[in-house]
Write an enzyme that holds these catalytic residues in place. Structure first.
Site, short mmCIF file in Angstrom:
data_model
loop_
_atom_site.label_atom_id
_atom_site.label_comp_id
_atom_site.label_asym_id
_atom_site.label_seq_id
_atom_site.Cartn_x
_atom_site.Cartn_y
_atom_site.Cartn_z
N THR A 42 0.82 -1.21 0.00
CA THR A 42 0.00 0.00 0.00
C THR A 42 0.84 1.25 0.00
O THR A 42 0.44 2.28 -0.53
CB THR A 42 -0.93 -0.02 1.23
OG1 THR A 42 -1.77 -1.15 1.11
CG2 THR A 42 -1.76 1.22 1.32
N TYR A 55 -8.39 0.70 -2.99
CA TYR A 55 -7.19 1.16 -3.67
C TYR A 55 -6.50 -0.07 -4.26
O TYR A 55 -6.89 -1.22 -3.99
CB TYR A 55 -6.24 1.87 -2.70
CG TYR A 55 -5.75 0.98 -1.60
CD1 TYR A 55 -6.47 0.85 -0.41
CD2 TYR A 55 -4.60 0.20 -1.76
CE1 TYR A 55 -6.04 -0.01 0.58
CE2 TYR A 55 -4.18 -0.67 -0.77
CZ TYR A 55 -4.91 -0.77 0.41
OH TYR A 55 -4.49 -1.63 1.39
N THR A 121 1.70 -4.48 4.28
CA THR A 121 1.57 -4.79 5.71
C THR A 121 1.07 -6.21 5.95
O THR A 121 1.30 -6.77 7.02
CB THR A 121 0.59 -3.83 6.39
OG1 THR A 121 -0.69 -3.93 5.73
CG2 THR A 121 1.09 -2.39 6.36
N ASP A 122 0.38 -6.81 4.98
CA ASP A 122 -0.26 -8.11 5.23
C ASP A 122 0.74 -9.19 5.63
O ASP A 122 0.45 -10.00 6.50
CB ASP A 122 -1.03 -8.59 3.98
CG ASP A 122 -2.33 -7.82 3.80
OD1 ASP A 122 -3.01 -8.06 2.78
OD2 ASP A 122 -2.63 -6.96 4.64
N LYS A 194 0.54 -7.90 12.96
CA LYS A 194 -0.51 -6.98 12.53
C LYS A 194 -1.77 -7.26 13.36
O LYS A 194 -2.22 -8.39 13.45
CB LYS A 194 -0.78 -7.16 11.03
CG LYS A 194 -1.76 -6.13 10.44
CD LYS A 194 -1.82 -6.23 8.92
CE LYS A 194 -2.75 -5.18 8.32
NZ LYS A 194 -2.79 -5.22 6.83
N GLU A 315 -0.41 -29.15 28.24
CA GLU A 315 -1.62 -30.02 28.28
C GLU A 315 -1.47 -31.22 27.34
O GLU A 315 -2.33 -32.09 27.30
CB GLU A 315 -2.85 -29.19 27.87
CG GLU A 315 -3.16 -28.08 28.88
CD GLU A 315 -4.47 -27.37 28.55
OE1 GLU A 315 -4.40 -26.19 28.18
OE2 GLU A 315 -5.54 -28.02 28.63
#
Ligand code: DGL
Length: 358
Positions: A42, A55, A121-122, A194, A315
């Site tokens: 982006t 976008y 950013t993903d 994120k 566990e």
């Protein structure tokens, strides 16, 4: 008749008033050379209007990114290279291997002080952690991104880029591993994640905290990263042309073993479970995972929970079942580490050591 004028040294000095050399202009402090590698995202995105949500990533080239933040030229001599121009949801092994190779070439160059990588950013946390394990240098490698496209009202990209250059050019960043600079915060590659689909303050380092902060180019460092990285890493991409397949499977109520078995059938050499709680899963899923472990698929228990360590034998009896506990790594970073680990070994005990140390 020629007149020989002999001007004694003393009078030269008188004329120049110094040591006889014309007073050198005050030399500006040398600024470091930073190479900017652009991959898309982006930060390189564009939209039709400055207030629309929709976008397209990867519309702006690296030269335009550099031209958009001329202020950064005061911080460093910069040159840009376009590695790719994709939304990072499309990040892939071909770009990863090309990027890692180029970073290692650049940081080996004496005149290059550091590298800035612009990215979506993903998947920035996966790329940053991958580079944290394979870059062989103490020089700063700093990733940055943005949540709003360059055309947006209050675009966050330009200042993120300026701050990333400032951190990469900062001597205090040396030796702190791969860093991610976004929204005034300096994250370690192994810790950030994120946390919001839209907010500019999306990146957190919820478990181990920030490495530092940077405000308008002025950085403050609090600590180093947790875990081995970069120059200390025992992982290498020398001669590597592909990475082993590792799949992530989300655990949930009433889960069975179907997707675990499907991952193995698809060629996965490792499986990471984003477990419930402390890396837990239903009894049928445990049975399927243990069966794959006996067949040599390396099985890592991580968690879908935002914070907290996944420890061994809490566990589930990892010793008996042959599982690896992810410790502080979330599922997507566990997958990165497991892929590189599988280049070296499929021994679960040795791989557990990697998860404890990296
Ligand atoms: N398009 C996604 C990406 O490139 C998210 C946008 C962004 O970069 O923030 O990762």
């Amino acid at each position: 008749k020629r007149t020989l004028v002999v001007v004694g040294l003393a009078s030269c000095l008188a004329m120049t008033g110094t040591s006889g050399l014309a007073a050198a202009p005050q030399a500006k402090p040398a600024i470091p050379t930073i190479v900017v590698l652009a991959t898309g995202g982006t930060i390189a995105g564009a939209a039709a209007t400055d207030t629309q949500a929709g976008y397209t990533s990867g519309q702006v080239g690296v030269d335009q990114l550099l031209a958009a933040v001329p202020q950064a030229k005061k911080l460093a001599n910069m040159r840009g290279e376009q590695i790719s121009n994709i939304g990072s949801q499309d990040m892939n092994d071909e770009v990863w291997l090309k990027l890692a190779k180029r970073v290692n070439e650049l940081v080996a160059m004496p005149d290059v002080a550091g590298v800035v990588i612009t990215h979506g950013t993903d998947t920035i946390e996966e790329t940053a952690y991958f580079l944290n394990l394979v870059v062989k240098s103490k020089k700063p490698v700093v990733l940055t991104a943005s949540m709003r496209p360059s055309t947006a009202l209050s675009a966050d990209g330009p200042l993120n880029f300026f701050n990333a250059v400032a951190v990469a050019a900062n001597q205090d960043a040396v030796g702190r591993g791969v860093l991610v600079v976004i929204n005034d915060w300096i994250h370690g590659a192994s810790s950030l994640t994120k946390t919001s689909t839209t907010a500019v303050q999306t990146f957190m380092s919820p478990l181990r905290g920030l490495i530092g902060t940077v405000a308008y180019g002025v950085a403050e460092f609090y600590r180093g990263p947790v875990g081995k990285h970069t120059f200390e890493s025992e992982f290498s991409l020398d001669g590597v042309t592909s990475l082993p397949r590792v799949d992530i499977i989300m655990a949930h109520e009433n889960m069975d073993g179907a997707l675990i078995d499907a991952a193995a059938a698809a060629g996965a050499r490792g499986v990471v479970v984003a477990g419930v709680g402390n890396g837990n899963l239903t009894a049928p899923a445990v049975k399927a995972l243990a069966a794959q472990a006996t067949k040599g698929v390396v099985c890592v228990r991580s968690t879908r929970v935002a914070t907290g360590l996944v420890g061994r034998n809490v566990e589930l009896d990892d010793d008996k079942l042959g599982f690896v506990a992810s410790m502080g790594l979330n599922p997507q970073k566990s997958r990165v580490l497991l892929r590189l680990a599988l280049l070296k070994t499929k021994d679960a005990k040795e791989i557990q050591r990697y998860f404890i140390q990296y």
